[in-house]
Design a protein around this motif. Structure first.
Motif, PDB file in Angstrom:
ATOM      1  N   GLY A   1       3.745  42.780 -33.626  1.00 57.57           N
ATOM      2  CA  GLY A   1       2.914  41.777 -34.279  1.00 57.57           C
ATOM      3  C   GLY A   1       3.518  40.387 -34.307  1.00 57.57           C
ATOM      4  O   GLY A   1       2.855  39.435 -34.743  1.00 57.57           O
ATOM      5  N   ARG A   2       4.768  40.227 -33.848  1.00 58.36           N
ATOM      6  CA  ARG A   2       5.418  38.920 -33.814  1.00 58.36           C
ATOM      7  C   ARG A   2       5.281  38.303 -32.418  1.00 58.36           C
ATOM      8  O   ARG A   2       5.217  39.014 -31.418  1.00 58.36           O
ATOM      9  N   THR A   3       5.272  36.977 -32.386  1.00 62.42           N
ATOM     10  CA  THR A   3       5.286  36.253 -31.123  1.00 62.42           C
ATOM     11  C   THR A   3       6.573  35.446 -31.050  1.00 62.42           C
ATOM     12  O   THR A   3       6.881  34.668 -31.944  1.00 62.42           O
ATOM     13  N   VAL A   4       7.323  35.660 -29.976  1.00 61.13           N
ATOM     14  CA  VAL A   4       8.634  35.036 -29.790  1.00 61.13           C
ATOM     15  C   VAL A   4       8.562  34.060 -28.629  1.00 61.13           C
ATOM     16  O   VAL A   4       8.017  34.381 -27.568  1.00 61.13           O
ATOM     17  N   LEU A   5       9.106  32.865 -28.837  1.00 67.88           N
ATOM     18  CA  LEU A   5       9.257  31.884 -27.767  1.00 67.88           C
ATOM     19  C   LEU A   5      10.719  31.838 -27.356  1.00 67.88           C
ATOM     20  O   LEU A   5      11.596  31.573 -28.186  1.00 67.88           O
ATOM     21  N   VAL A   6      10.980  32.100 -26.088  1.00 64.13           N
ATOM     22  CA  VAL A   6      12.338  32.044 -25.544  1.00 64.13           C
ATOM     23  C   VAL A   6      12.449  30.786 -24.703  1.00 64.13           C
ATOM     24  O   VAL A   6      11.808  30.672 -23.651  1.00 64.13           O
TER      25      VAL A   6
ATOM     26  N   ALA B   1      11.646  39.606 -15.891  1.00 58.70           N
ATOM     27  CA  ALA B   1      12.363  40.060 -17.080  1.00 58.70           C
ATOM     28  C   ALA B   1      11.429  40.685 -18.104  1.00 58.70           C
ATOM     29  O   ALA B   1      11.871  41.449 -18.966  1.00 58.70           O
ATOM     30  N   GLY B   2      10.138  40.337 -18.038  1.00 57.13           N
ATOM     31  CA  GLY B   2       9.180  40.954 -18.943  1.00 57.13           C
ATOM     32  C   GLY B   2       8.394  39.999 -19.813  1.00 57.13           C
ATOM     33  O   GLY B   2       7.643  40.445 -20.690  1.00 57.13           O
ATOM     34  N   ALA B   3       8.537  38.688 -19.607  1.00 58.11           N
ATOM     35  CA  ALA B   3       7.781  37.738 -20.421  1.00 58.11           C
ATOM     36  C   ALA B   3       6.280  37.919 -20.199  1.00 58.11           C
ATOM     37  O   ALA B   3       5.822  38.071 -19.075  1.00 58.11           O
ATOM     38  N   HIS B   4       5.514  37.897 -21.293  1.00 58.58           N
ATOM     39  CA  HIS B   4       4.055  38.013 -21.183  1.00 58.58           C
ATOM     40  C   HIS B   4       3.418  36.716 -20.696  1.00 58.58           C
ATOM     41  O   HIS B   4       2.428  36.735 -19.968  1.00 58.58           O
ATOM     42  N   HIS B   5       3.987  35.578 -21.128  1.00 58.33           N
ATOM     43  CA  HIS B   5       3.445  34.266 -20.781  1.00 58.33           C
ATOM     44  C   HIS B   5       4.597  33.354 -20.390  1.00 58.33           C
ATOM     45  O   HIS B   5       5.605  33.272 -21.103  1.00 58.33           O
TER      46      HIS B   5
ATOM     47  N   ALA C   1      11.371  45.489 -28.414  1.00 60.02           N
ATOM     48  CA  ALA C   1      11.125  45.623 -29.855  1.00 60.02           C
ATOM     49  C   ALA C   1       9.663  45.404 -30.227  1.00 60.02           C
ATOM     50  O   ALA C   1       9.324  45.462 -31.415  1.00 60.02           O
ATOM     51  N   GLY C   2       8.796  45.152 -29.241  1.00 59.80           N
ATOM     52  CA  GLY C   2       7.363  45.102 -29.502  1.00 59.80           C
ATOM     53  C   GLY C   2       6.753  43.733 -29.656  1.00 59.80           C
ATOM     54  O   GLY C   2       5.568  43.617 -29.979  1.00 59.80           O
ATOM     55  N   ALA C   3       7.520  42.665 -29.417  1.00 65.21           N
ATOM     56  CA  ALA C   3       6.997  41.309 -29.583  1.00 65.21           C
ATOM     57  C   ALA C   3       6.148  40.904 -28.387  1.00 65.21           C
ATOM     58  O   ALA C   3       6.297  41.426 -27.281  1.00 65.21           O
ATOM     59  N   THR C   4       5.259  39.933 -28.624  1.00 71.18           N
ATOM     60  CA  THR C   4       4.646  39.195 -27.526  1.00 71.18           C
ATOM     61  C   THR C   4       5.605  38.066 -27.178  1.00 71.18           C
ATOM     62  O   THR C   4       6.040  37.315 -28.049  1.00 71.18           O
ATOM     63  N   VAL C   5       5.944  37.946 -25.903  1.00 68.31           N
ATOM     64  CA  VAL C   5       7.006  37.028 -25.496  1.00 68.31           C
ATOM     65  C   VAL C   5       6.448  35.902 -24.633  1.00 68.31           C
ATOM     66  O   VAL C   5       5.831  36.136 -23.592  1.00 68.31           O
TER      67      VAL C   5
END
Length: 344
Positions: free
Chosen positions: A159-164, A202-206, A182-186
């Motif tokens: 349920g969290r959104t992380v900006l890398v 690496a797996g980033a969604h956006h 860990a289940g974040a939207t990245v």
């Protein structure tokens, strides 16, 4: 044994290949036969110091904090502290040279047993040597937000959104992989098509190219409810972007100062949204936090996370021990990917 040393601060030319006796582990220490040594920005920055020729804390220093190899000897005190660790175990090690003269750019190193972690079956030395500073920094960045979590596991960031920020770097790569595990939207920012491909692998969604688009508008489009947590490598240049996209109670976790030494925020939106600006440094974070990170990272390895190589979003640049100076130069010059030194 073969060892790389330097006796004064300076450019990579101060690094020298020498022969040294194989060290005996002291109380609480383990001797590891290093197969692969990982190079991080912290390693060349320590070598450079504040100026060339600066006095070192030790007469001679062997660089590099991270590595992987095989346990060769365990002191009685270390065996008591970690009775599960055995001679012959394949391990990854972290902060080997912190407040010590000898790091992993050598055939054998003695390390406090607390900084020696068994590698799960099937995990390569390349992966093990790529953990340490990058993965532990990423873990800390993902666990300092208000309301937690304080540990990472599947579902911890649901349920969290992380900006890398800088998703093609070693820390960014680890942050993307751990956050997604860990289940974040990245969401991640990058500066080129090449780096976009790596962040996606690496797996980033956006993936947002901040050089060719309105990064704030693009992040708001893909994350309309806002960003919960930013893993930030360049807080100065990215301050206004972070402020624009964070939601209420959002956190900026800062682990580097790329692009500048100061940060400017508009104060009212910062406190009106209860934002947190959180610094982190592995060397001062405390042993408890390091141990938690080591445990969670190892669990992620078991689940197939934190792979390396271009197919996983982190190209490998390999050097023999004799070319440690070139390896340091590559990291110092901003090479894309993970620089590894093959010691064995």
């Amino acid at each position: 044994m073969k060892s790389i040393v330097y006796r004064t601060t300076g450019d990579p030319s101060v690094l020298e290949l020498v022969e040294r006796p194989v060290p005996e582990p002291g109380p609480g220490e383990v001797r590891v036969n290093i197969a692969v040594s990982g190079v991080n920005p912290t390693d060349w920055k320590s070598r450079v110091g504040s100026k060339p020729g600066e006095d070192l804390p030790f007469a001679e220093v062997t660089p590099n904090q991270d590595g992987a190899g095989t346990v060769e000897a365990i002191s009685p005190e270390a065996a008591e502290l970690n009775p599960q660790l055995e001679v012959g175990d394949r391990v990854w090690i972290f902060l080997a040279q912190h407040q010590r003269p000898t790091g992993t750019a050598q055939e054998y190193v003695t390390v406090p047993v607390e900084h020696v972690v068994r590698l799960p079956d099937g995990i390569s030395f390349d992966v093990g040597a790529s953990l340490g500073v990058p993965a532990m920094t990423a873990h800390r960045a993902l666990t300092v937000a208000e309301g937690g979590p304080t540990r990472l596991h599947p579902g911890a960031l649901e349920g969290r959104t992380v900006l890398v920020a800088g998703g093609a770097g070693a820390v960014g790569h680890a942050a993307i992989q751990l956050a997604r595990w860990a289940g974040a939207t990245v969401v991640t920012t990058i500066s080129s098509d090449e780096k976009a491909a790596l962040a996606t692998a690496a797996g980033a969604h956006h993936v947002v190219n901040y050089r060719t688009s309105d990064a704030a508008a693009e992040i708001q489009r893909v994350a309309p409810d806002g960003i919960d947590l930013v893993a930030e490598v360049a807080p100065g240049p990215n301050a206004q972007l972070d402020l624009a996209v964070l939601n209420n109670h959002g956190t900026i976790a800062v682990y580097a100062n790329d692009g500048g030494e100061s940060v400017t925020f508009d104060i009212i939106p910062f406190f009106a949204r209860n934002l947190r600006f959180q610094g982190l440094l592995l060397y001062t974070v405390g042993e408890d936090a390091l141990q938690v990170a080591a445990e969670d990272i190892t669990a992620a390895l078991v689940d197939g996370v934190l792979g390396v190589g271009e197919e996983h979003g982190l190209p490998l640049l390999r050097f023999p021990l004799e070319e440690t100076a070139a390896a340091h130069e590559a990291v110092q010059s901003g090479a894309v990917g993970k620089v590894l030194i093959y010691v064995a």
